[in-house]
Scaffold this motif. Structure first.
Motif, PDB file in Angstrom:
ATOM      1  N   MET A 124     -39.069  15.455 -67.067  1.00 14.94           N
ATOM      2  CA  MET A 124     -38.621  15.730 -68.425  1.00 14.94           C
ATOM      3  C   MET A 124     -39.799  15.642 -69.387  1.00 14.94           C
ATOM      4  O   MET A 124     -40.677  14.822 -69.215  1.00 14.94           O
ATOM      5  CB  MET A 124     -37.588  14.693 -68.854  1.00 14.94           C
ATOM      6  N   THR A 125     -39.745  16.453 -70.403  1.00 15.88           N
ATOM      7  CA  THR A 125     -40.825  16.422 -71.378  1.00 15.88           C
ATOM      8  C   THR A 125     -40.571  15.326 -72.404  1.00 15.88           C
ATOM      9  O   THR A 125     -39.459  14.809 -72.534  1.00 15.88           O
ATOM     10  CB  THR A 125     -40.928  17.781 -72.086  1.00 15.88           C
ATOM     11  N   LYS A 126     -41.615  14.996 -73.121  1.00 21.35           N
ATOM     12  CA  LYS A 126     -41.490  13.968 -74.157  1.00 21.35           C
ATOM     13  C   LYS A 126     -40.521  14.395 -75.252  1.00 21.35           C
ATOM     14  O   LYS A 126     -39.794  13.577 -75.800  1.00 21.35           O
ATOM     15  CB  LYS A 126     -42.855  13.684 -74.767  1.00 21.35           C
ATOM     16  N   LYS A 127     -40.509  15.681 -75.539  1.00 21.96           N
ATOM     17  CA  LYS A 127     -39.619  16.196 -76.581  1.00 21.96           C
ATOM     18  C   LYS A 127     -38.159  16.028 -76.180  1.00 21.96           C
ATOM     19  O   LYS A 127     -37.329  15.620 -76.991  1.00 21.96           O
ATOM     20  CB  LYS A 127     -39.941  17.666 -76.835  1.00 21.96           C
ATOM     21  N   ARG A 128     -37.850  16.310 -74.921  1.00 19.14           N
ATOM     22  CA  ARG A 128     -36.473  16.170 -74.451  1.00 19.14           C
ATOM     23  C   ARG A 128     -36.041  14.707 -74.433  1.00 19.14           C
ATOM     24  O   ARG A 128     -34.921  14.385 -74.817  1.00 19.14           O
ATOM     25  CB  ARG A 128     -36.326  16.780 -73.070  1.00 19.14           C
ATOM     26  N   GLY A 172     -37.236  12.348 -76.339  1.00 19.72           N
ATOM     27  CA  GLY A 172     -37.067  11.965 -77.742  1.00 19.72           C
ATOM     28  C   GLY A 172     -35.748  12.452 -78.313  1.00 19.72           C
ATOM     29  O   GLY A 172     -35.082  11.742 -79.075  1.00 19.72           O
ATOM     30  N   ALA A 173     -35.337  13.660 -77.928  1.00 14.79           N
ATOM     31  CA  ALA A 173     -34.063  14.200 -78.403  1.00 14.79           C
ATOM     32  C   ALA A 173     -32.894  13.397 -77.859  1.00 14.79           C
ATOM     33  O   ALA A 173     -31.924  13.128 -78.585  1.00 14.79           O
ATOM     34  CB  ALA A 173     -33.945  15.659 -77.997  1.00 14.79           C
ATOM     35  N   ILE A 174     -32.972  12.995 -76.606  1.00 15.32           N
ATOM     36  CA  ILE A 174     -31.900  12.197 -76.015  1.00 15.32           C
ATOM     37  C   ILE A 174     -31.806  10.840 -76.695  1.00 15.32           C
ATOM     38  O   ILE A 174     -30.714  10.355 -77.001  1.00 15.32           O
ATOM     39  CB  ILE A 174     -32.115  12.055 -74.490  1.00 15.32           C
ATOM     40  N   VAL A 175     -32.940  10.217 -76.951  1.00 15.17           N
ATOM     41  CA  VAL A 175     -32.958   8.925 -77.640  1.00 15.17           C
ATOM     42  C   VAL A 175     -32.397   9.066 -79.057  1.00 15.17           C
ATOM     43  O   VAL A 175     -31.600   8.239 -79.508  1.00 15.17           O
ATOM     44  CB  VAL A 175     -34.388   8.340 -77.664  1.00 15.17           C
ATOM     45  N   ALA A 176     -32.780  10.125 -79.754  1.00 14.04           N
ATOM     46  CA  ALA A 176     -32.285  10.351 -81.114  1.00 14.04           C
ATOM     47  C   ALA A 176     -30.775  10.564 -81.119  1.00 14.04           C
ATOM     48  O   ALA A 176     -30.067  10.029 -81.985  1.00 14.04           O
ATOM     49  CB  ALA A 176     -32.987  11.549 -81.738  1.00 14.04           C
ATOM     50  N   LEU A 177     -30.261  11.340 -80.163  1.00 14.32           N
ATOM     51  CA  LEU A 177     -28.816  11.543 -80.077  1.00 14.32           C
ATOM     52  C   LEU A 177     -28.082  10.243 -79.789  1.00 14.32           C
ATOM     53  O   LEU A 177     -27.005   9.991 -80.341  1.00 14.32           O
ATOM     54  CB  LEU A 177     -28.487  12.579 -79.002  1.00 14.32           C
ATOM     55  N   GLY A 178     -28.648   9.426 -78.931  1.00 10.63           N
ATOM     56  CA  GLY A 178     -28.047   8.119 -78.649  1.00 10.63           C
ATOM     57  C   GLY A 178     -28.006   7.240 -79.890  1.00 10.63           C
ATOM     58  O   GLY A 178     -26.994   6.590 -80.171  1.00 10.63           O
ATOM     59  N   LEU A 179     -29.095   7.231 -80.634  1.00 11.89           N
ATOM     60  CA  LEU A 179     -29.160   6.431 -81.859  1.00 11.89           C
ATOM     61  C   LEU A 179     -28.152   6.917 -82.891  1.00 11.89           C
ATOM     62  O   LEU A 179     -27.443   6.118 -83.509  1.00 11.89           O
ATOM     63  CB  LEU A 179     -30.567   6.477 -82.440  1.00 11.89           C
ATOM     64  N   ILE A 180     -28.043   8.213 -83.058  1.00 10.74           N
ATOM     65  CA  ILE A 180     -27.082   8.769 -84.014  1.00 10.74           C
ATOM     66  C   ILE A 180     -25.653   8.472 -83.557  1.00 10.74           C
ATOM     67  O   ILE A 180     -24.785   8.147 -84.380  1.00 10.74           O
ATOM     68  CB  ILE A 180     -27.322  10.277 -84.199  1.00 10.74           C
ATOM     69  N   GLY A 181     -25.394   8.547 -82.270  1.00 12.36           N
ATOM     70  CA  GLY A 181     -24.070   8.203 -81.742  1.00 12.36           C
ATOM     71  C   GLY A 181     -23.698   6.756 -82.010  1.00 12.36           C
ATOM     72  O   GLY A 181     -22.563   6.448 -82.389  1.00 12.36           O
ATOM     73  N   VAL A 182     -24.662   5.866 -81.818  1.00 14.61           N
ATOM     74  CA  VAL A 182     -24.426   4.445 -82.108  1.00 14.61           C
ATOM     75  C   VAL A 182     -24.148   4.242 -83.598  1.00 14.61           C
ATOM     76  O   VAL A 182     -23.263   3.458 -83.967  1.00 14.61           O
ATOM     77  CB  VAL A 182     -25.630   3.592 -81.644  1.00 14.61           C
ATOM     78  N   LEU A 183     -24.878   4.943 -84.441  1.00 13.28           N
ATOM     79  CA  LEU A 183     -24.642   4.817 -85.882  1.00 13.28           C
ATOM     80  C   LEU A 183     -23.257   5.324 -86.269  1.00 13.28           C
ATOM     81  O   LEU A 183     -22.580   4.721 -87.108  1.00 13.28           O
ATOM     82  CB  LEU A 183     -25.727   5.565 -86.659  1.00 13.28           C
ATOM     83  N   TYR A 184     -22.814   6.438 -85.688  1.00 12.24           N
ATOM     84  CA  TYR A 184     -21.467   6.949 -85.955  1.00 12.24           C
ATOM     85  C   TYR A 184     -20.410   5.948 -85.500  1.00 12.24           C
ATOM     86  O   TYR A 184     -19.438   5.680 -86.210  1.00 12.24           O
ATOM     87  CB  TYR A 184     -21.232   8.289 -85.273  1.00 12.24           C
TER      88      TYR A 184
END
Length: 66
Positions: free
Chosen positions: A1-5, A7-19
């Motif tokens: 996996m690339t660093k960008k992918r 990072g996107a997965i981590v960002a989605l997880g963080l946003i999900g936790v915030l929701y």
């Protein structure tokens, strides 16, 4: 996996936790819960904007290096 992918997965997880935190805190009735709800809602808006800005800056810097 690339660093960008990754990072996107981590960002989605963080946003999900915030929701999820915002939903749970919306049903609690205490002054601390209200403050935490406002913080979660603020971060829900700010975190994606900061990530997007960071990605734009990285893209511009990479183009200048070529």
């Amino acid at each position: 996996m690339t660093k960008k992918r990754i990072g996107a997965i981590v960002a989605l997880g963080l946003i999900g936790v915030l929701y999820a935190a915002a939903i749970v805190l919306a049903f609690l009735d205490s002054p601390l819960a209200r403050s935490c709800l406002m913080a979660a809602l603020f971060c829900t808006i700010v975190v994606p904007a900061v990530i997007y800005g960071y990605m734009m800056i990285v893209k511009i810097v990479k183009q200048r290096d070529k």
